[in-house]
Every structure is written in C-alpha cells, then in structure tokens.
Enzyme design. Structure first.
Site, PDB file in Angstrom:
ATOM      1  N   GLU A  85       0.839  -1.192   0.000  1.00 55.40           N
ATOM      2  CA  GLU A  85       0.000   0.000   0.000  1.00 55.40           C
ATOM      3  C   GLU A  85       0.876   1.245   0.000  1.00 55.40           C
ATOM      4  O   GLU A  85       0.383   2.342   0.178  1.00 55.40           O
ATOM      5  CB  GLU A  85      -0.948  -0.008   1.186  1.00 55.40           C
ATOM      6  CG  GLU A  85      -0.294   0.062   2.542  1.00 55.40           C
ATOM      7  CD  GLU A  85      -1.339   0.077   3.653  1.00 55.40           C
ATOM      8  OE1 GLU A  85      -1.706  -1.028   4.069  1.00 55.40           O
ATOM      9  OE2 GLU A  85      -1.760   1.157   4.079  1.00 55.40           O
ATOM     10  N   CYS A 117      -3.682  -3.107   3.973  1.00 53.70           N
ATOM     11  CA  CYS A 117      -2.908  -4.211   4.579  1.00 53.70           C
ATOM     12  C   CYS A 117      -3.371  -5.578   4.108  1.00 53.70           C
ATOM     13  O   CYS A 117      -2.716  -6.583   4.384  1.00 53.70           O
ATOM     14  CB  CYS A 117      -2.989  -4.132   6.101  1.00 53.70           C
ATOM     15  SG  CYS A 117      -2.362  -2.583   6.748  1.00 53.70           S
ATOM     16  N   SER A 211     -11.213   2.247  12.449  1.00 51.47           N
ATOM     17  CA  SER A 211     -10.435   1.138  11.910  1.00 51.47           C
ATOM     18  C   SER A 211     -10.489  -0.079  12.843  1.00 51.47           C
ATOM     19  O   SER A 211     -10.675  -1.213  12.398  1.00 51.47           O
ATOM     20  CB  SER A 211      -8.998   1.632  11.734  1.00 51.47           C
ATOM     21  OG  SER A 211      -8.203   0.646  11.201  1.00 51.47           O
ATOM     22  N   HIS A 243      -3.753  -9.908  11.678  1.00 50.09           N
ATOM     23  CA  HIS A 243      -3.086  -8.702  11.175  1.00 50.09           C
ATOM     24  C   HIS A 243      -2.694  -7.842  12.384  1.00 50.09           C
ATOM     25  O   HIS A 243      -3.484  -7.687  13.327  1.00 50.09           O
ATOM     26  CB  HIS A 243      -4.019  -7.938  10.241  1.00 50.09           C
ATOM     27  CG  HIS A 243      -3.512  -6.574   9.910  1.00 50.09           C
ATOM     28  ND1 HIS A 243      -2.245  -6.356   9.424  1.00 50.09           N
ATOM     29  CD2 HIS A 243      -4.095  -5.346  10.039  1.00 50.09           C
ATOM     30  CE1 HIS A 243      -2.061  -5.065   9.256  1.00 50.09           C
ATOM     31  NE2 HIS A 243      -3.163  -4.427   9.607  1.00 50.09           N
ATOM     32  N   LYS A 252      -6.667  -7.762  21.214  1.00 46.85           N
ATOM     33  CA  LYS A 252      -8.086  -7.392  21.115  1.00 46.85           C
ATOM     34  C   LYS A 252      -8.837  -8.399  20.242  1.00 46.85           C
ATOM     35  O   LYS A 252      -9.969  -8.780  20.542  1.00 46.85           O
ATOM     36  CB  LYS A 252      -8.233  -5.996  20.502  1.00 46.85           C
ATOM     37  CG  LYS A 252      -7.826  -4.819  21.396  1.00 46.85           C
ATOM     38  CD  LYS A 252      -7.975  -3.526  20.593  1.00 46.85           C
ATOM     39  CE  LYS A 252      -7.351  -2.317  21.258  1.00 46.85           C
ATOM     40  NZ  LYS A 252      -8.114  -1.786  22.377  1.00 46.85           N
ATOM     41  N   ASN A 292       4.402  -1.739  12.491  1.00 46.51           N
ATOM     42  CA  ASN A 292       3.458  -2.131  11.444  1.00 46.51           C
ATOM     43  C   ASN A 292       4.171  -2.181  10.100  1.00 46.51           C
ATOM     44  O   ASN A 292       4.774  -1.186   9.682  1.00 46.51           O
ATOM     45  CB  ASN A 292       2.307  -1.111  11.389  1.00 46.51           C
ATOM     46  CG  ASN A 292       1.140  -1.593  10.541  1.00 46.51           C
ATOM     47  OD1 ASN A 292       1.167  -2.691   9.994  1.00 46.51           O
ATOM     48  ND2 ASN A 292       0.118  -0.772  10.448  1.00 46.51           N
TER      49      ASN A 292
HETATM   50  N1  COA Z   1      -0.456   3.402  30.366  1.00 50.09           N
HETATM   51  C1  COA Z   1      -0.939   2.266  29.828  1.00 50.09           C
HETATM   52  N2  COA Z   1      -1.869   2.247  28.834  1.00 50.09           N
HETATM   53  C2  COA Z   1      -2.326   3.424  28.385  1.00 50.09           C
HETATM   54  C3  COA Z   1      -1.874   4.655  28.894  1.00 50.09           C
HETATM   55  C4  COA Z   1      -0.875   4.620  29.933  1.00 50.09           C
HETATM   56  N3  COA Z   1      -0.390   5.734  30.473  1.00 50.09           N
HETATM   57  N4  COA Z   1      -2.498   5.653  28.240  1.00 50.09           N
HETATM   58  C5  COA Z   1      -3.334   5.065  27.344  1.00 50.09           C
HETATM   59  N5  COA Z   1      -3.231   3.720  27.422  1.00 50.09           N
HETATM   60  C6  COA Z   1      -3.914   2.701  26.628  1.00 50.09           C
HETATM   61  C7  COA Z   1      -5.372   3.021  26.380  1.00 50.09           C
HETATM   62  O1  COA Z   1      -6.189   2.636  27.483  1.00 50.09           O
HETATM   63  C8  COA Z   1      -5.635   2.204  25.134  1.00 50.09           C
HETATM   64  O2  COA Z   1      -5.768   0.843  25.478  1.00 50.09           O
HETATM   65  P1  COA Z   1      -7.130   0.047  25.077  1.00 50.09           P
HETATM   66  O3  COA Z   1      -7.276   0.205  23.595  1.00 50.09           O
HETATM   67  O4  COA Z   1      -6.837  -1.347  25.479  1.00 50.09           O
HETATM   68  O5  COA Z   1      -8.220   0.707  25.820  1.00 50.09           O
HETATM   69  C9  COA Z   1      -4.320   2.303  24.368  1.00 50.09           C
HETATM   70  O6  COA Z   1      -3.337   2.706  25.341  1.00 50.09           O
HETATM   71  C10 COA Z   1      -4.354   3.321  23.255  1.00 50.09           C
HETATM   72  O7  COA Z   1      -4.824   4.509  23.798  1.00 50.09           O
HETATM   73  P2  COA Z   1      -5.800   5.457  22.951  1.00 50.09           P
HETATM   74  O8  COA Z   1      -6.095   6.663  23.733  1.00 50.09           O
HETATM   75  O9  COA Z   1      -6.933   4.656  22.403  1.00 50.09           O
HETATM   76  O10 COA Z   1      -4.780   5.787  21.794  1.00 50.09           O
HETATM   77  P3  COA Z   1      -4.819   6.827  20.634  1.00 50.09           P
HETATM   78  O11 COA Z   1      -6.057   7.600  20.539  1.00 50.09           O
HETATM   79  O12 COA Z   1      -3.583   7.589  20.794  1.00 50.09           O
HETATM   80  O13 COA Z   1      -4.773   5.912  19.303  1.00 50.09           O
HETATM   81  C11 COA Z   1      -4.631   4.116  17.790  1.00 50.09           C
HETATM   82  C12 COA Z   1      -4.477   4.554  19.245  1.00 50.09           C
HETATM   83  C13 COA Z   1      -4.313   2.637  17.677  1.00 50.09           C
HETATM   84  C14 COA Z   1      -6.076   4.350  17.331  1.00 50.09           C
HETATM   85  C15 COA Z   1      -3.662   4.951  16.890  1.00 50.09           C
HETATM   86  O14 COA Z   1      -2.342   4.628  17.261  1.00 50.09           O
HETATM   87  C16 COA Z   1      -3.836   4.722  15.413  1.00 50.09           C
HETATM   88  O15 COA Z   1      -4.665   5.338  14.774  1.00 50.09           O
HETATM   89  N6  COA Z   1      -3.037   3.792  14.814  1.00 50.09           N
HETATM   90  C17 COA Z   1      -3.124   3.440  13.441  1.00 50.09           C
HETATM   91  C18 COA Z   1      -4.229   2.412  13.272  1.00 50.09           C
HETATM   92  C19 COA Z   1      -4.010   1.614  12.057  1.00 50.09           C
HETATM   93  O16 COA Z   1      -2.916   1.265  11.713  1.00 50.09           O
HETATM   94  N7  COA Z   1      -5.089   1.281  11.334  1.00 50.09           N
HETATM   95  C20 COA Z   1      -4.940   0.671  10.029  1.00 50.09           C
HETATM   96  C21 COA Z   1      -5.007  -0.776   9.931  1.00 50.09           C
HETATM   97  S1  COA Z   1      -5.962  -1.625  11.077  1.00 50.09           S
END
Ligand code: COA
Length: 423
Positions: A85, A117, A211, A243, A252, A292
């Site tokens: 991609e 992906c 996503s 994936h 998850k 990733n």
């Molecule tokens: N200590 C431990 N864990 C913590 C924390 C801390 N201080 N602060 C946050 N977390 C945890 C959250 O509880 C969450 O866990 P959970 O999902 O089990 O509840 C996790 O860390 C992520 O936190 P969140 O606030 O949801 O993260 P974010 O808004 O910064 O974004 C993603 C996370 C994954 C959505 C982001 O990294 C992203 O968009 N990634 C790309 C996704 C992708 O690749 N998609 C395409 C193909 S599937």
C-alpha cells in the site's frame, strides 16, 4: 482443482531495515507516558526505512535473499505479485522494478496487488490459486512479496505504530513451510473510510477507532463463516495469527474470539491470558520489533513463529486473519510443515535485528525530511547511500521523472548536502 492440490509457502524470508526508533525515545519527544506505547499499544521499537531504502529496495532485499537461501532458480518463477500500500508510482508497479532487479524470466506475469494491509493476502491467495492450477504440470512457482513503509504524521496518534519491512514468500506445490488448508476461505468486504492515502499525500489519513471497530466486525464475520465452511473450531487451531497494525490489536482480536467461544462453552479451562500466551503471543515478537509493516504484518507473525517457535510449531495448524482498511478481510488456515529444516536459519529476522542501529529522535526527523526531499523530481545524486549499512541496492532519488536505483560501489562518487548528512 484448488481443493485437491496441496499448495502453500515453500520458502519465506523477512527483510529487517537497518535502523529503528525505540518507542521510549518517541514517548519522551511526544511527552507521552511510555507505558501507553509499551502496554497500551504493545510495541517496543519501530523499524525505520532510511531515505535510500524504499518499498522497492526492501522487496528486493527480501526476494533476493529468498532466491539465495533456498537455492531457487529465478527461471522457475512464473508469477511475481507484490502486495503493497506504499506504491511509488500511480501506474508502474513495484513488481516491474523487482522483476528487473531479480533478473526473472520475461515469461513471468508481474503486477502489484493493492488493498491496504490486505494486499499481501490478496497476492498470496491469488498466487495459491494459480499454483493449484499450474504448478503440478509446469513445475513453476509464484513469488509473493509484501513490502511497505508505515508513515504517520509527527506527533499524531498513529506515529508510534509506524514501521517498515518486507516479507518474501515462494508459493508452490511443495509447501514445506506452510501448506494452505483446502477449505473455502471466508471473506468480508465493506466500504469504510478508516485509512487511506490520497495521491497528493505521502502519509496516510487514518481514523484509528473506526479502523479498530471495522477490523473486529470483519473478524467476527469471517471467523463465523470460516467455521461454517471448514468445520474447524476453536480446538482445531494450535495458533491464531492476526493482522498486527500494533501488537495490542492482536490481543483485542484474540479476546473477541475467546469471549464469543467461551459463551458457547468451547474454550476449555485456559483463562484468556493463558490461551493468548500459548496461541498468539509466540508469533508477535517480530511485530514488536519492526512495528506495522502493513501488507506483510500477518506474514511477519508467521515468519516469527517459524523462526523462534518451540517444538510445538512443526505440523501445527494455524488460523490466519488478514484485514485491510477500506475494507477487505479474510480468515483462512493451514499447517506448518513437519520438518523445521525446511526453514531453519533462512528466515533472517534475528540476524536482521542484530545488525540494526538505533536512531535518536533528531536523526529520525532527519530521515523523514530527507525522504521527502528524495521524493521530488531532480533529487537524484550520483552516489550509493547505503554502502555503509550493507544494503545491496539503494534508492538514489528521482531524475527525469524516473526513480533511480544503484548497486554498491567501492567509494562514494559525489555528495549532495542530504547525502552527506546521511553518513
Ligand atoms: N499506560 C498504559 N496504557 C495506556 C496509557 C498509559 N499511560 N495511556 C493510554 N493507554 C492505553 C489506552 O487505554 C488504550 O488501550 P485500550 O485500547 O486497550 O483501551 C491504548 O493505550 C491506546 O490509547 P488510545 O487513547 O486509544 O490511543 P490513541 O487515541 O492515541 O490511538 C490508535 C491509538 C491505535 C487508534 C492509533 O495509534 C492509530 O490510529 N493507529 C493506526 C491504526 C491503524 O494502523 N489502522 C490501520 C489498519 S488496522
């Protein structure tokens, strides 16, 4: 035809880029608790492509190593499909560059597959079908390469889930590494805007939470459908691979299936954590190191399981879930070959990790900046940037609207400011 002919992966190699950023370094720069990246996302380090690396050079490193380590005759390759991609051109496929660099026969079907992906799986499944129809009579093989650089904005929530790498797989009718089960696969497609990269952008636009929801919805559909079509249930799988946009996503996914199966009384005595530790965790160590790699991330898990799995791995049945934003997803399964000699010491992840160099945050930003510079017309300089890092091929920039690649030379011929800064 496909149901009767055994097909699958005869050889597999993963290419590890030479640089990485530790997620604690990124957390400090972003003023984020490192536990969020380590525990919340499950990552450790992310592989960084240097400006002289791109999806073409990474694909070449993986594929050339495969031909050498498994002693494959390039003339035996009748189909080359690149899943990616991070295409480098709107029309010309990465596969055409790769075909030339590898010196494959002109009698070889050559193209890229694209669906975020999922594209590695699209390439693999199409190749498997082709092999089922052709391989036995012609003896020819298909070469599949999944190659990607995952880039998100500096300071964005996707930034700690970046990575880079390539996985090359030889498909044929003697699948010593991984034989595909003959059951009909289960596929799920839905038009969803969760991740995309417009032509005018070098980094993707992502709605991470959409996503994640879409991924889990697709998993639920394909798991149920595959169960119905194959008759395989929870107990039939020694390993479940998913994936891996970030390692916690595999947890998850596993948790979703475990909870659903538990409601039907079908998961035995293991707790969720014990079951995950046994069936999925052993495959995630490489994803935790590279981050990733989009199209190759599921196959990096498979390669990691083969390279460092224990004695349970040989002959094990594996269920695989592939997800590509947009979206298309698929659940399918197969068996690892009975003899570890088929892949032992040839996959290359651990040796690749041993050669890596850590980047400071400033060098990481510099790499990103130089990458943008090299993506512009007129950026090509007459030099080989990667000579000091063992690269066998280097992306030198763009001249006359063509991407220029070069092989190592004994010394650097000339320098641009950017090239000099890379030393
Ligand atoms: N200590 C431990 N864990 C913590 C924390 C801390 N201080 N602060 C946050 N977390 C945890 C959250 O509880 C969450 O866990 P959970 O999902 O089990 O509840 C996790 O860390 C992520 O936190 P969140 O606030 O949801 O993260 P974010 O808004 O910064 O974004 C993603 C996370 C994954 C959505 C982001 O990294 C992203 O968009 N990634 C790309 C996704 C992708 O690749 N998609 C395409 C193909 S599937």
């Amino acid at each position: 035809m496909f149901a009767q002919t055994p097909v699958g992966i005869e050889a597999i190699v993963a290419h590890v880029p030479k640089h990485f950023v530790d997620l604690t370094t990124l957390a400090a720069a972003n003023d984020v608790d490192p536990a969020k990246y380590y525990q919340g996302l499950g990552g450790r380090r992310m592989a960084m492509a240097a400006p002289y690396e791109d999806p073409v050079t990474m694909a070449y490193e993986a594929a050339q190593a495969l031909l050498e380590r498994y002693d494959v005759d390039p003339a035996s390759i009748g189909m080359l499909v690149v899943g990616t991609e991070s295409g480098v051109d709107g029309a010309k496929p990465i596969a055409s560059y790769l075909h030339g660099l590898l010196g494959l026969s002109s009698d070889c079907r050559t193209f890229d597959a694209k669906h975020a992906c999922y594209s590695g799986t699209a390439a693999l499944r199409l190749s498997a079908d082709w092999c089922a129809m052709r391989a036995a009579e012609s003896g020819r093989k298909a070469l599949v390469v999944a190659t990607d650089i995952a880039r998100y904005g500096v300071g964005s929530s996707g930034e700690p889930t970046q990575g880079a790498g390539a996985v090359a797989m030889l498909m044929g009718d003697r699948p010593g590494c991984f034989g595909l089960d003959p059951h009909p696969e289960a596929v799920y497609t839905e038009q969803v805007m969760d991740f995309w990269r417009p032509h005018y952008r070098s980094i993707a636009v992502v709605d991470g939470q959409t996503s994640i929801r879409s991924y889990l919805r697709a998993l639920q559909h394909t798991w149920d459908e595959y169960k119905r079509r194959s008759g395989l249930g929870w107990d039939d799988y020694d390993y479940l691979l998913f994936h891996v946009p970030f390692p916690k996503m595999a947890f998850k996914a596993f948790r979703l299936l475990h909870e659903r199966e538990a409601r039907n009384g079908g998961v035995g005595k293991d707790t969720l954590e014990e079951a995950f530790e046994r069936r999925t965790q052993p495959a995630l160590w490489a994803n935790m190191e590279l981050g990733n790699i989009y199209s190759g991330s599921l196959y990096l898990s498979l390669a990691g399981l083969l390279e460092r799995g224990d004695e349970r791995v040989a002959g094990a049945r594996v269920g695989l879930f592939s997800y590509g934003s947009g979206c298309c997803a698929e659940f399918f399964s197969g068996r690892i070959g009975p003899d570890p000699d088929a892949w032992r010491d040839r996959i290359g992840i651990v040796p690749g990790l041993m050669r890596r160099h850590e980047l400071s945050y400033e060098r990481y930003l510099h790499f990103r900046h130089t990458f943008e510079e090299l993506a512009c017309e007129g950026s090509c300089v007459d030099t080989f940037h990667g000579a000091d890092s063992g690269q066998r091929i280097s992306f030198c920039g763009i001249r006359d609207h063509q991407r220029i690649y070069s092989r190592p030379r004994p010394y650097l011929v000339s320098y641009s400011p950017s090239a000099q800064a890379l030393k």
